[in-house]
Scaffold this motif. Sequence first.
Motif, short mmCIF file in Angstrom:
data_model
loop_
_atom_site.label_atom_id
_atom_site.label_comp_id
_atom_site.label_asym_id
_atom_site.label_seq_id
_atom_site.Cartn_x
_atom_site.Cartn_y
_atom_site.Cartn_z
N ILE A 258 0.84 -1.20 0.00
CA ILE A 258 0.00 0.00 0.00
C ILE A 258 0.87 1.25 0.00
CG2 ILE A 258 -1.66 1.35 1.36
CD1 ILE A 258 -2.83 -1.30 2.35
N ARG A 259 1.87 1.27 0.89
CA ARG A 259 2.78 2.40 0.97
C ARG A 259 4.15 1.89 1.40
NH1 ARG A 259 1.05 7.20 4.77
NH2 ARG A 259 2.88 8.11 3.78
N GLU A 260 5.18 2.61 1.01
CA GLU A 260 6.53 2.30 1.48
C GLU A 260 7.15 3.55 2.05
OE1 GLU A 260 9.04 0.43 -1.33
OE2 GLU A 260 7.74 -1.30 -1.62
N ARG A 261 7.86 3.39 3.15
CA ARG A 261 8.63 4.50 3.71
C ARG A 261 9.98 3.97 4.15
NH1 ARG A 261 10.64 6.75 8.19
NH2 ARG A 261 10.73 9.04 8.26
N GLY A 262 11.02 4.45 3.50
CA GLY A 262 12.36 4.06 3.88
C GLY A 262 12.72 2.67 3.38
N PRO A 263 13.96 2.26 3.64
CA PRO A 263 14.45 0.97 3.15
C PRO A 263 13.72 -0.21 3.79
CG PRO A 263 16.28 2.42 3.77
CD PRO A 263 15.04 3.06 4.27
N THR A 291 16.18 6.23 9.85
CA THR A 291 16.47 7.64 9.55
C THR A 291 16.53 7.89 8.05
OG1 THR A 291 18.89 7.34 9.51
CG2 THR A 291 17.86 7.72 11.65
N MET A 292 16.31 6.85 7.24
CA MET A 292 16.49 6.97 5.79
C MET A 292 15.16 7.05 5.06
SD MET A 292 19.72 4.42 5.15
CE MET A 292 21.34 4.85 5.82
N GLN A 293 15.18 7.62 3.85
CA GLN A 293 13.96 7.85 3.09
C GLN A 293 13.85 7.03 1.82
OE1 GLN A 293 11.54 9.83 4.34
NE2 GLN A 293 12.84 10.17 6.11
N SER A 294 14.95 6.50 1.31
CA SER A 294 14.92 5.79 0.04
C SER A 294 14.25 4.43 0.19
CB SER A 294 16.34 5.60 -0.49
OG SER A 294 17.06 4.72 0.36
#
Length: 359
Positions: A258-263, A291-294
């Motif tokens: 549904i959604r992804e946030r960070g690794p 702490t990461m966004q990718s």
Amino acid sequence: MIQRKQTKKILIGNTPVGGDAPITVQSMTNTDTRDAAATVRQIKGLEAAGCEIIRVAVPDMEAAQAIQSIREQISIPLIADIHFDSRLAVAALEHGAQAIRINPGNLGGPDKLARVVDAAKHHKAPIRVGVNSGSIEKDLLAKYGYPTPENCRSLIESALNNVAAIEKLGYEELKISIKSSDTLTTVAGYRELSRRTDYPLHVGVTEAGGLIAGTVKSSVALGILLFEGIGDTFRISLTRDPVEEVRVGFELLRSLRIRERGPELISCPTCGRTRIDLFSLAEEVEQVLQTMQSNLKVAVMGCVVNGPGEAKEADIGIAGGHGTGIIFKKGEVFKKLPEEELLPTFLEELRRMDAEAQL
């Protein structure tokens, strides 16, 4: 493909809930709201973990007044959680709460409810009508019985009756929750509620438990509901640091695509071949990933023999051996290093890849 139920869209601060808006992850502070500094510190940590809406308890007037200072120092919308005292709801709104959560049935009667609704109108603050299995009106319990998976009518009717009372006062900026501590009752209740209303739904299992029990119960109930397209915002309720609630929440959304946030972290469960403290290694890597966004895929494996092959889909991975280890990318060895150099070198490369991925 998940087809979400189309609900009405409301705004909590600048954050949309419902309609075509992303499903939002919420949490609730467990600090004393009257201690604004401690509450802000906790909310800052939750913001860093990705929390999108925060709720604070308002047990007295001092807590209601502290909301003003808290609001000035945070970036995400703040909801005031109110029980029994309508004056606290009004005061919380006057001091900057961007929404309130109430159970209209325990505010003390129609006049007090009207006072709260007038304040919400004035401040353009949505109201969450929040009903729990333990707070259902006595007449509904007598009529329908305590909510069970087979019969949730008392829970649903309590929520819809209270919604109707607010609608009669001319206000429809609402969302609804009907939480139970029982997983199957939660699923059955929200399924029926979703059929009967177009208001956005806040879904969750109340009093779910500690990290393991709470994660399992919440993931089962919310996983079923979200897969069926039911739910616009949610909180994973854990007897734990609320940052863990946010972490579990985003992993739940990721697992349903549904959604992804960070690794994304991939790690092996360990076996007799493991010759490194993989638990500590995985925990340290996971803390950095928060702490990461990718959307990198990151692997932490215990075996240099099978690690790269079992996690070949990972963008970057680390695998430990006996006194040595490797860093690999897409299943291919990138560097072989002594154990003491393995984690620092890996984290340096991981941060570099994360920064590049965001360019």
